[in-house]
Design a protein around this motif. Sequence first.
Motif, PDB file in Angstrom:
ATOM      1  N   PRO A 111     -15.384   1.521 -20.768  1.00  0.00           N
ATOM      2  CA  PRO A 111     -15.034   2.942 -20.821  1.00  0.00           C
ATOM      3  C   PRO A 111     -13.747   3.211 -20.055  1.00  0.00           C
ATOM      4  CG  PRO A 111     -16.812   2.573 -19.259  1.00  0.00           C
ATOM      5  CD  PRO A 111     -16.566   1.256 -19.932  1.00  0.00           C
ATOM      6  N   THR A 112     -12.794   3.847 -20.707  1.00  0.00           N
ATOM      7  CA  THR A 112     -11.535   4.196 -20.037  1.00  0.00           C
ATOM      8  C   THR A 112     -11.326   5.702 -19.996  1.00  0.00           C
ATOM      9  OG1 THR A 112     -10.337   3.825 -22.127  1.00  0.00           O
ATOM     10  CG2 THR A 112     -10.398   2.008 -20.541  1.00  0.00           C
ATOM     11  N   ASP A 113     -12.390   6.467 -20.231  1.00  0.00           N
ATOM     12  CA  ASP A 113     -12.299   7.901 -20.009  1.00  0.00           C
ATOM     13  C   ASP A 113     -11.990   8.117 -18.524  1.00  0.00           C
ATOM     14  OD1 ASP A 113     -12.994  10.682 -21.269  1.00  0.00           O
ATOM     15  OD2 ASP A 113     -13.922  10.665 -19.282  1.00  0.00           O
ATOM     16  N   PRO A 114     -10.995   8.947 -18.197  1.00  0.00           N
ATOM     17  CA  PRO A 114     -10.609   9.089 -16.786  1.00  0.00           C
ATOM     18  C   PRO A 114     -11.644   9.801 -15.931  1.00  0.00           C
ATOM     19  CG  PRO A 114      -9.348  10.607 -18.154  1.00  0.00           C
ATOM     20  CD  PRO A 114     -10.081   9.698 -19.083  1.00  0.00           C
ATOM     21  N   TRP A 115     -12.535  10.588 -16.556  1.00  0.00           N
ATOM     22  CA  TRP A 115     -13.587  11.268 -15.801  1.00  0.00           C
ATOM     23  C   TRP A 115     -14.767  10.326 -15.662  1.00  0.00           C
ATOM     24  CZ3 TRP A 115     -11.757  15.416 -13.562  1.00  0.00           C
ATOM     25  CH2 TRP A 115     -10.735  16.137 -14.184  1.00  0.00           C
ATOM     26  N   THR A 116     -15.233  10.112 -14.442  1.00  0.00           N
ATOM     27  CA  THR A 116     -16.239   9.078 -14.197  1.00  0.00           C
ATOM     28  C   THR A 116     -17.571   9.608 -13.686  1.00  0.00           C
ATOM     29  OG1 THR A 116     -15.328   8.751 -11.975  1.00  0.00           O
ATOM     30  CG2 THR A 116     -14.497   7.320 -13.746  1.00  0.00           C
ATOM     31  N   ALA A 117     -17.669  10.891 -13.372  1.00  0.00           N
ATOM     32  CA  ALA A 117     -18.935  11.425 -12.891  1.00  0.00           C
ATOM     33  C   ALA A 117     -19.023  12.909 -13.193  1.00  0.00           C
ATOM     34  CB  ALA A 117     -19.092  11.179 -11.388  1.00  0.00           C
ATOM     35  N   HIS A 118     -20.265  13.414 -13.208  1.00  0.00           N
ATOM     36  CA  HIS A 118     -20.513  14.831 -13.471  1.00  0.00           C
ATOM     37  C   HIS A 118     -21.513  15.345 -12.443  1.00  0.00           C
ATOM     38  CE1 HIS A 118     -21.221  18.492 -15.866  1.00  0.00           C
ATOM     39  NE2 HIS A 118     -22.495  18.340 -15.536  1.00  0.00           N
ATOM     40  N   ALA A 119     -21.178  16.433 -11.795  1.00  0.00           N
ATOM     41  CA  ALA A 119     -22.079  17.028 -10.808  1.00  0.00           C
ATOM     42  C   ALA A 119     -22.532  18.390 -11.299  1.00  0.00           C
ATOM     43  CB  ALA A 119     -21.367  17.173  -9.463  1.00  0.00           C
ATOM     44  N   ALA A 120     -23.838  18.628 -11.282  1.00  0.00           N
ATOM     45  CA  ALA A 120     -24.398  19.923 -11.631  1.00  0.00           C
ATOM     46  C   ALA A 120     -25.206  20.429 -10.444  1.00  0.00           C
ATOM     47  CB  ALA A 120     -25.292  19.804 -12.865  1.00  0.00           C
ATOM     48  N   SER A 121     -25.323  21.734 -10.319  1.00  0.00           N
ATOM     49  CA  SER A 121     -26.046  22.297  -9.189  1.00  0.00           C
ATOM     50  C   SER A 121     -27.487  21.808  -9.172  1.00  0.00           C
ATOM     51  CB  SER A 121     -26.022  23.826  -9.260  1.00  0.00           C
ATOM     52  OG  SER A 121     -26.621  24.274 -10.458  1.00  0.00           O
ATOM     53  N   ASN A 122     -27.957  21.434  -7.978  1.00  0.00           N
ATOM     54  CA  ASN A 122     -29.332  20.973  -7.761  1.00  0.00           C
ATOM     55  C   ASN A 122     -29.678  19.727  -8.577  1.00  0.00           C
ATOM     56  OD1 ASN A 122     -29.910  23.190  -6.036  1.00  0.00           O
ATOM     57  ND2 ASN A 122     -30.224  24.475  -7.846  1.00  0.00           N
ATOM     58  N   SER A 123     -28.643  18.971  -8.967  1.00  0.00           N
ATOM     59  CA  SER A 123     -28.880  17.743  -9.720  1.00  0.00           C
ATOM     60  C   SER A 123     -28.116  16.600  -9.062  1.00  0.00           C
ATOM     61  CB  SER A 123     -28.417  17.897 -11.178  1.00  0.00           C
ATOM     62  OG  SER A 123     -29.139  18.917 -11.818  1.00  0.00           O
ATOM     63  N   PRO A 124     -28.615  15.388  -9.151  1.00  0.00           N
ATOM     64  CA  PRO A 124     -27.901  14.253  -8.584  1.00  0.00           C
ATOM     65  C   PRO A 124     -26.621  13.955  -9.365  1.00  0.00           C
ATOM     66  CG  PRO A 124     -29.765  13.473  -9.859  1.00  0.00           C
ATOM     67  CD  PRO A 124     -29.891  14.973  -9.790  1.00  0.00           C
ATOM     68  N   LEU A 125     -25.647  13.375  -8.693  1.00  0.00           N
ATOM     69  CA  LEU A 125     -24.399  12.973  -9.340  1.00  0.00           C
ATOM     70  C   LEU A 125     -24.696  11.836 -10.302  1.00  0.00           C
ATOM     71  CD1 LEU A 125     -21.296  13.495  -9.234  1.00  0.00           C
ATOM     72  CD2 LEU A 125     -21.138  11.579  -7.666  1.00  0.00           C
ATOM     73  N   THR A 126     -24.266  11.985 -11.548  1.00  0.00           N
ATOM     74  CA  THR A 126     -24.521  10.982 -12.578  1.00  0.00           C
ATOM     75  C   THR A 126     -23.217  10.306 -12.962  1.00  0.00           C
ATOM     76  OG1 THR A 126     -26.349  12.299 -13.442  1.00  0.00           O
ATOM     77  CG2 THR A 126     -25.452  10.588 -14.882  1.00  0.00           C
ATOM     78  N   THR A 127     -23.205   8.982 -12.977  1.00  0.00           N
ATOM     79  CA  THR A 127     -22.024   8.244 -13.406  1.00  0.00           C
ATOM     80  C   THR A 127     -22.299   7.595 -14.745  1.00  0.00           C
ATOM     81  OG1 THR A 127     -22.752   6.291 -12.197  1.00  0.00           O
ATOM     82  CG2 THR A 127     -21.265   7.792 -11.048  1.00  0.00           C
ATOM     83  N   PHE A 128     -21.219   7.199 -15.422  1.00  0.00           N
ATOM     84  CA  PHE A 128     -21.344   6.740 -16.804  1.00  0.00           C
ATOM     85  C   PHE A 128     -20.611   5.429 -16.985  1.00  0.00           C
ATOM     86  CE2 PHE A 128     -22.228  11.143 -16.715  1.00  0.00           C
ATOM     87  CZ  PHE A 128     -23.225  11.325 -17.641  1.00  0.00           C
ATOM     88  N   GLY A 129     -21.174   4.588 -17.845  1.00  0.00           N
ATOM     89  CA  GLY A 129     -20.612   3.262 -18.075  1.00  0.00           C
ATOM     90  C   GLY A 129     -20.197   3.055 -19.501  1.00  0.00           C
ATOM     91  N   ALA A 130     -20.536   1.893 -20.067  1.00  0.00           N
ATOM     92  CA  ALA A 130     -20.047   1.486 -21.381  1.00  0.00           C
ATOM     93  C   ALA A 130     -20.684   2.330 -22.495  1.00  0.00           C
ATOM     94  CB  ALA A 130     -20.363   0.003 -21.608  1.00  0.00           C
TER      95      ALA A 130
END
Length: 285
Positions: free
Chosen positions: A264-283
């Motif tokens: 994955p070469t998308d420049p955005w690597t994580a998403h944070a939502a209120s009251n939710s754990p930080l989620t990262t993304f791979g292939a």
Amino acid sequence: MPRLSEVTAALAALWPASLAEGWDAVGTVAGDPDAQVGRVLFAVDPVQEIVDEAVKLGADLLITHHPLYLRGTTTVAASTFKGRVVHTLIKNDIALHVAHTNADKADPGVSDALAGALGLRVVRPLVPDPADPAGRRGLGRICELDHPVTLRELAGTAADRLPATAQGIRVAGDLDATIRTVAVSGGSGDSLFDDVRAAGVDAFLTADLRHHPVSEAREHSSLALLDAAHWATEWPWCELAASQLEQISDREGWGLRVHVSRTPTDPWTAHAASNSPLTTFGAPN
């Protein structure tokens, strides 16, 4: 094994440089025309991580959708990240070839691959190429579904079938609205809103949608909008293009080994939502 010049001639037939926009930079960026090519890697972005993957794979040719140098430069010094890409390619005898807006407009092209990934039936180009008498080339695609779905279901299909990214699929519209026709455009698509409205489709799926164009589009019509990550909407083309090159290789008896990068070469690597754990993304899936 074929020479690089033979392979690039075949690529030029698939994605003629004449189809590219005037501002674009397509074609062969690095490589000896007489060098032999046995292994090829397709990817969206010519970034260092992809070039390192090509080195590890033993590729002789890297084909990317995005250009390395879209604008002019005065240096390829290895102290710059693009210069380091050039140095790595040359040191390892890896050629680089780019198919960008010429692949967008080609038949089949980037948006055909996007439609195919979503299970949509292509009807015609969104913005036809006036130079194509057959009316099959152009930017974007107008598509139909085999049966109506809700916007909620269409968004779920896009989330399931496109590579996972930090952004996911953003949606604007009534989630229970019925969708029968969809316009798709791989990559940035909010410059195409006038064409989408003129097409009279129920939904538009693309990438990089900005606040003001989306707000205006929603105020003027009931058009549903689905905004995916730029990289995710273009990655399916890599698989389509690899299949096209494999067919040529089989026909010519070249014996090429063709691969698609799943890095994955998308420049955005994580998403944070209120009251939710930080989620990262791979292939990709």
